[in-house]
Design a protein around this motif. Structure first.
Motif, PDB file in Angstrom:
ATOM      1  N   ASN A  93       0.862  -1.260   0.366  1.00 53.94           N
ATOM      2  CA  ASN A  93       0.097   0.071   0.064  1.00 53.94           C
ATOM      3  C   ASN A  93       0.748   1.286  -0.079  1.00 53.94           C
ATOM      4  O   ASN A  93       0.248   2.213  -0.485  1.00 53.94           O
ATOM      5  N   VAL A  94       2.074   1.141   0.769  1.00 52.71           N
ATOM      6  CA  VAL A  94       2.811   2.392   0.716  1.00 52.71           C
ATOM      7  C   VAL A  94       3.987   2.337  -0.404  1.00 52.71           C
ATOM      8  O   VAL A  94       3.936   3.148  -0.997  1.00 52.71           O
ATOM      9  N   ARG A 163      -2.480  -1.593  10.106  1.00 52.25           N
ATOM     10  CA  ARG A 163      -3.682  -1.966  10.321  1.00 52.25           C
ATOM     11  C   ARG A 163      -3.676  -3.478  10.143  1.00 52.25           C
ATOM     12  O   ARG A 163      -3.487  -3.798   8.790  1.00 52.25           O
ATOM     13  N   ILE A 166      -0.875  -4.940   8.190  1.00 51.70           N
ATOM     14  CA  ILE A 166      -0.581  -4.269   6.674  1.00 51.70           C
ATOM     15  C   ILE A 166      -0.445  -2.764   7.036  1.00 51.70           C
ATOM     16  O   ILE A 166      -1.013  -2.048   7.819  1.00 51.70           O
ATOM     17  N   VAL A 168      -0.427   1.033   6.070  1.00 53.53           N
ATOM     18  CA  VAL A 168      -1.586   1.825   5.382  1.00 53.53           C
ATOM     19  C   VAL A 168      -1.002   3.336   5.518  1.00 53.53           C
ATOM     20  O   VAL A 168      -0.736   3.829   6.445  1.00 53.53           O
ATOM     21  N   PRO A 169      -1.056   3.893   4.227  1.00 57.39           N
ATOM     22  CA  PRO A 169      -0.190   5.333   4.300  1.00 57.39           C
ATOM     23  C   PRO A 169      -1.337   6.343   4.871  1.00 57.39           C
ATOM     24  O   PRO A 169      -2.888   5.958   4.723  1.00 57.39           O
TER      25      PRO A 169
ATOM     26  N   VAL B  73       0.612  -1.868  -7.153  1.00 59.60           N
ATOM     27  CA  VAL B  73       0.066  -0.491  -6.615  1.00 59.60           C
ATOM     28  C   VAL B  73      -1.378  -0.745  -6.344  1.00 59.60           C
ATOM     29  O   VAL B  73      -1.671  -0.597  -4.998  1.00 59.60           O
ATOM     30  N   PRO B  76      -2.118  -5.365  -4.132  1.00 56.79           N
ATOM     31  CA  PRO B  76      -0.842  -6.039  -3.592  1.00 56.79           C
ATOM     32  C   PRO B  76      -0.847  -7.652  -3.338  1.00 56.79           C
ATOM     33  O   PRO B  76       0.058  -8.260  -3.581  1.00 56.79           O
ATOM     34  N   ALA B 296      -5.694  -2.809  -2.906  1.00 53.32           N
ATOM     35  CA  ALA B 296      -4.986  -1.869  -1.904  1.00 53.32           C
ATOM     36  C   ALA B 296      -6.130  -1.068  -1.075  1.00 53.32           C
ATOM     37  O   ALA B 296      -7.152  -0.937  -1.555  1.00 53.32           O
ATOM     38  N   VAL B 297      -5.622  -0.474   0.016  1.00 50.16           N
ATOM     39  CA  VAL B 297      -6.655   0.391   0.719  1.00 50.16           C
ATOM     40  C   VAL B 297      -6.911   1.377  -0.168  1.00 50.16           C
ATOM     41  O   VAL B 297      -6.034   2.077  -1.050  1.00 50.16           O
ATOM     42  N   GLU B 299      -6.803   4.707   0.186  1.00 49.88           N
ATOM     43  CA  GLU B 299      -6.009   5.707   0.265  1.00 49.88           C
ATOM     44  C   GLU B 299      -4.903   5.486  -0.808  1.00 49.88           C
ATOM     45  O   GLU B 299      -4.568   6.560  -1.671  1.00 49.88           O
ATOM     46  N   SER B 300      -4.217   4.459  -1.032  1.00 50.00           N
ATOM     47  CA  SER B 300      -3.332   4.030  -1.974  1.00 50.00           C
ATOM     48  C   SER B 300      -3.832   4.215  -3.375  1.00 50.00           C
ATOM     49  O   SER B 300      -3.287   4.598  -4.323  1.00 50.00           O
TER      50      SER B 300
END
Lengths: 464, 337
Positions: A93-94, A163, A166, A168-169, B73, B76, B296-297, B299-300
């Motif tokens: 995610n980052v 989280r 994982i 998370v940004p 991206v 994941p 991915a979340v 936000e990403s």
């Protein structure tokens, strides 16, 4: 022996091998792209043909180097998944978006405009060609920006939260401009420029010593020397600042780099030693008292953490950060010496009379690459045992694949890269040996799309 | 947020789909030319073939990097499970691409001793294509997942089906490559390319049919989707259009129209890709992890999406510009060495 550990070690060796091979080419092409753009710019605005010949000459070498950089970089973007899938899942995610931005902003830019840069000499106007070369150079810098941001985040992660295991940004600015990034970026780009400048200086010296291409040789030696005169001392300053950041954010790495065990006393500057993990001290130490403290804390009696303050499981390996760092610094000092002597001779007007100096310059060409690789070994091995400092251990990031698969692919990578690399060196040397000549017959000007077939067939792909 | 969490993975699946399609279409024709390379009978012919793709190959291959990075991206979990599962074919593909990629430069620098790089170029292109087909097959036949991790063994991917896909993709890329040669060159070379295009088309159609029949037999999910689901009325135009496109491509190859053959071949690939997407939807790691589970979340995904929306149009723009710059037939002595 635990098979999981085996796969981890093999995956690490594979990553180290492929990334070491890869970094050699960006270290060269980042600087070379900017150099070619500069040469072309001077030619474009001043019309001096020496710069044109040099731009064409270095473009050929750039093409071979860039191709090796591209093909050795491609496996890197897949290796995160094949060998480091757990790392990819926990930090994707980052890290993912940073790599994604690298591809979208940089890779396409350089790869696409490279087509015009290499093949467009007769297809597009000079100004557009110059623009394309600038875009390629800009692309290489953007690429360095994103990849170093991602690497620096792994060195000292910020801007995220955890989280369910994982990452998370939560703050992208904090992720991208994490605290060790700005200095690392400046340090690497400067290193790339110096590496290229040393190669250009060396090639210029080589021609000068062989009494070939006197005009081009002078241009190259002067341009490269001016560059190194500015950048080599600047790099010492940037490196020092980068070291201070390391002391602040990665104290265990710094302790390993300095082979500093006892954090309760001021540190000596260890010139040579064999750090010994068993006795937690240095064997055969040669050291200057208190100088280490002065360099790191800018105070003769300053204290900074020693290796004993970290649990053995949290300490990086000892040899590579220690020796890698010393090798890099030694080469950096040599470059400063080389620049100062060259600058002095130039000022006295004796630069092109001094064969000894030219010989020293000629044989210095590999040193920039050695310093870059030594520096990366220092920082990457120094990050161990973490893959993302404090968050994920390297052993927790590896893929659930059989060690046999990792081992076999490692061996094959080794042989393929050996063949490709050796051939590449031979061919680049051949191009340098041939020198900056334009082989199109006289009077055949640039910008003429159709040229006689004879000019082309005699050289295969033809020359413009 | 619920709405966004539903739509974002779909948007990203579409974007990665576009990247893969771009890759297959663009690198497909230059890999195809690589496979046909040794059919060039003289050094000049081979120079021509290589010059027909040399300005673009690097940009073309970048779509493959985008495919890999895009998966990391946006999904994941898919990246971290598909790649370990297909470890060997992916690794073989990468090594083959190394040989092929450097051959572009090394071949011209090593003249007159370039014969080994001729072979490296042809063999690298062939092996890379075959491995890509195997990756595709390995993906479609399903990946063994437990606890969100790859739980199969090293050679799970090795089946008659995945090998069939490997050979099938070779035929497809040769079709695109020979059509490109038809467009970019004249004379003997173009005439031979026309014959290659014709038989590559037959082979491609054979493999498309074989894969289309095999997959529903292999997977209930796919059989359900195509033969028993509620939406089948909407799906069956896909095979019908494929048949029409095949006919148009065939006509193009027969009358020697490079453009028609090339566009036909590309459309065939698009339709096959659409069929593949319909078959496996909503799974991203077939048949156990859906798009939403792998995502991915937000936000990403949002952060990267902003970049994609800003930069991909720009990328497409300057890619088009480069293709336009090098438009027309390859002339003698094009190049820089």
């Amino acid at each position: 022996m635990d098979l999981g550990l085996d796969a981890t070690l093999l995956a690490r060796i594979q990553f180290a091998f492929t990334v070491t091979f890869h970094i050699i080419f960006p270290a060269f092409t980042i600087g070379l792209a900017s150099y070619i753009a500069t040469l072309e710019g001077i030619w474009y605005f001043r019309g001096d043909d020496r710069y044109h010949r040099l731009a064409r000459f270095w473009t050929k070498i750039f093409a071979v180097s860039f191709a090796m950089g591209v093909v050795s970089g491609l496996p890197m973007s897949y290796q995160f998944g094949t060998n480091w899938s757990r790392f990819s899942v926990t930090t994707g995610n980052v890290i993912g978006p940073l790599l994604g931005y690298e591809v979208m902003t940089a890779f396409f830019l350089e790869a696409t405009f490279l087509g015009i840069m290499l093949f467009g000499w007769n297809r597009v106007p000079r100004g557009l060609h110059f623009f394309s070369s600038c875009m390629v150079a800009f692309g290489t810098l953007l690429s360095a920006f994103w990849i170093l941001s991602a690497n620096s985040w792994m060195q000292y992660p910020t801007g995220h939260e955890v989280r369910d295991g994982i990452m998370v940004p939560v703050d992208w600015i904090a992720v991208i401009f994490n605290p060790t990034f700005p200095h690392r970026f400046a340090h690497m780009v400067t290193a790339a420029y110096i590496t290229t400048a040393i190669v250009v200086l060396s090639v210029g010296a080589r021609y000068w010593l062989a009494n070939r291409y006197a005009d081009e040789s002078r241009v190259m030696v002067r341009m490269a020397l001016a560059m190194i005169l500015v950048l080599a001392p600047l790099q010492a300053f940037i490196g020092d600042q980068h070291g201070l950041k390391t002391a602040q954010y990665q104290p265990a790495k710094l302790a390993a780099m300095e082979a500093h065990w006892d954090g309760t006393k001021p540190a000596a500057l260890v010139l040579f030693a064999l750090p010994n993990a068993k006795t937690e001290s240095n064997d055969y130490e040669i050291a200057i008292p208190n100088l280490g403290s002065f360099i790191i804390t800018h105070d003769w009696n300053g204290l900074f953490p020693g290796l004993k303050q970290f649990k053995p499981a949290d300490r990086p390996p000892l040899y590579m950060p220690f020796f890698g760092f010393r090798l890099m610094v030694a080469i950096g000092i040599w470059f400063i010496v080389l620049a100062c002597i060259g600058g002095f001779l130039w000022w006295r007007g004796r630069l092109f009379q001094n064969r000894t100096y030219m010989r020293a310059a000629k044989y210095s060409w590999p040193l920039g690459f050695v310093a870059v690789v030594a520096g990366w070994f220092t920082t990457e091995v120094g990050r161990q045992p973490w893959i993302a400092t404090g968050l994920v251990r390297t052993s927790e990031g590896v893929s659930p694949v059989a060690s046999g698969a990792v081992g076999t692919s490692l061996i094959l990578f080794f042989f393929v890269y050996l063949i490709v690399f050796s051939a590449g060196i031979v061919y680049i040397n051949r191009l340098i040996h041939k020198g900056p000549v334009l082989q199109a017959p006289e009077g055949l000007d640039e910008g003429t799309p159709a040229r006689p077939i004879s000019a082309a067939t005699e050289t295969g792909r033809g020359r413009g | 947020m619920g709405e966004i969490a539903y739509w974002l993975p779909l948007v990203w699946a579409a974007l990665i789909g576009i990247a893969i399609v771009m890759y297959v279409l663009l690198d497909g024709f230059d890999l195809g030319i690589g496979m046909l390379f040794l059919s060039g009978t003289s050094e000049e012919e081979r120079d021509h073939m290589m010059n027909a793709i040399a300005p673009y190959w690097d940009g073309n291959e970048t779509w493959l990097v985008l495919g890999g990075a895009g998966l990391l991206v946006a999904f994941p979990l898919a990246y971290g499970t598909i790649l370990p599962a297909l470890y060997i074919p992916i690794f073989v593909m990468l090594l083959a691409l190394v040989f092929r990629g450097v051959a572009f430069e090394f071949r011209f620098v090593s003249k007159p001793h370039h014969h080994w790089w001729d072979r490296a170029f042809a063999l690298g292109s062939t092996v890379a294509t075959f491995a890509q087909g195997v990756v595709l097959g390995g993906f479609m036949q399903g990946i063994n997942i437990q606890n969100r991790e790859f739980a199969g063994s090293t050679f799970d991917w090795l089946t008659p089906f995945s090998l069939l896909c490997g050979v099938g993709l070779m035929a497809g890329y040769i079709l695109l490559g020979s059509a490109w040669v038809m467009m970019k060159t004249d004379g003997d070379l173009a005439r031979r390319a026309q014959r290659h295009a014709e038989w590559a088309l037959y082979a491609t159609l054979f493999f498309v049919a074989a894969v289309s029949l095999w997959t529903p037999l292999m997977s209930d999910h796919i059989a359900e989707r195509w033969f028993r689901g509620e939406h089948i009325v909407w799906l069956w135009p896909v095979p019908f259009l494929t048949a029409v496109t095949a006919l148009v491509t065939y006509r193009g190859a027969r009358k020697g129209s490079g453009l028609q053959t090339f566009l036909g071949g590309m459309t065939l690939f698009l339709l096959c890709f659409l069929g593949l997407g319909i078959s496996v939807f909503p799974y991203l790691v077939f048949p156990s992890i859906t798009l939403w589970e792998a995502a991915a979340v937000p936000e990403s995904q949002i952060f990267s999406l902003i970049g994609a929306l800003l930069f991909l149009p720009l990328v497409l723009g300057y890619t088009a510009f480069v293709y336009w710059t090098f438009r027309g037939k390859v002339t003698e002595g094009e190049g820089y060495h």
